[in-house]
Design an enzyme around this catalytic site. Structure first.
Site, short mmCIF file in Angstrom:
data_model
loop_
_atom_site.label_atom_id
_atom_site.label_comp_id
_atom_site.label_asym_id
_atom_site.label_seq_id
_atom_site.Cartn_x
_atom_site.Cartn_y
_atom_site.Cartn_z
N HIS A 19 97.49 -22.45 37.16
CA HIS A 19 98.58 -21.51 36.89
C HIS A 19 98.05 -20.24 36.23
CE1 HIS A 19 102.84 -20.70 35.34
NE2 HIS A 19 102.11 -19.83 34.70
N GLU A 20 97.24 -20.41 35.19
CA GLU A 20 96.73 -19.25 34.45
C GLU A 20 95.66 -18.49 35.24
OE1 GLU A 20 98.51 -18.26 32.10
OE2 GLU A 20 99.60 -20.13 31.77
N HIS A 56 97.23 -16.17 37.71
CA HIS A 56 97.69 -14.89 37.15
C HIS A 56 96.57 -13.86 37.19
CE1 HIS A 56 101.71 -15.80 35.82
NE2 HIS A 56 101.32 -16.85 35.11
#
Length: 164
Positions: free
Chosen positions: A69-70, A73
């Site tokens: 998820h990170e 980004h």
């Protein structure tokens, strides 16, 4: 730094490089994150911060979902720039296409709330207990006064504390 997490960050970057056929600069990884957030991507600093406590308590899902998820980004920002939304189409494309994971915005890890001490102040009213925070208690010790809204008497520290 936990080695498994560092390895997972690298794996995510290798997957993105294979998918997009281009290199990505590796981020700095930090564990200086507390509270409810599992991870934070600082786009302009190329920095990933992770919550070590939540990692320890939810290691398997954290490695699979939160790290991807990170990283997604940072990859989305490096590919598409500043004009994209944090969890917009571009980020979702990376989560689904590159990592083959659902683009979940939030984790559902159980977060332990920190115990807080309350300082009990009183006035003559019935039900006249007022739990003060440590900060407000300190202000009283420095001379600030607080009044009961019902009887207008000055609240006085009872000497009691309560942990919530």
């Amino acid at each position: 730094m936990p080695e498994l997490l560092k390895e997972r960050v690298e794996t995510c970057y290798q997957q993105a490089e294979t998918f997009f056929k281009r290199p990505f600069p590796r981020p700095e990884v930090s564990f200086k994150l507390r509270g409810q957030k599992a991870g934070v991507a600082h786009l302009h600093e190329n920095l990933l911060r992770f919550n070590l406590q939540l990692y320890r308590e939810n290691q398997e899902d954290f490695l699979r979902q939160t790290v991807a998820h990170e990283v997604a980004h940072l990859v989305a920002h490096q590919l598409f720039g500043d004009s994209i939304q944090a969890h917009g189409e571009e980020w979702q494309l990376i989560m689904r296409g590159v990592y083959e994971l659902p683009p979940n915005r939030c984790h559902n890890y159980e977060v332990q709330r920190r115990a807080t001490t309350r300082y009990i102040y009183r006035c003559p009213c019935p039900q006249g207990d007022f739990p003060f925070t440590a900060q407000r208690h300190k202000l009283v010790r420095q001379g600030r006064r607080y009044l009961c809204k019902r009887c207008r008497a000055i609240l006085v520290y009872s000497g009691e504390t309560r942990v919530e």
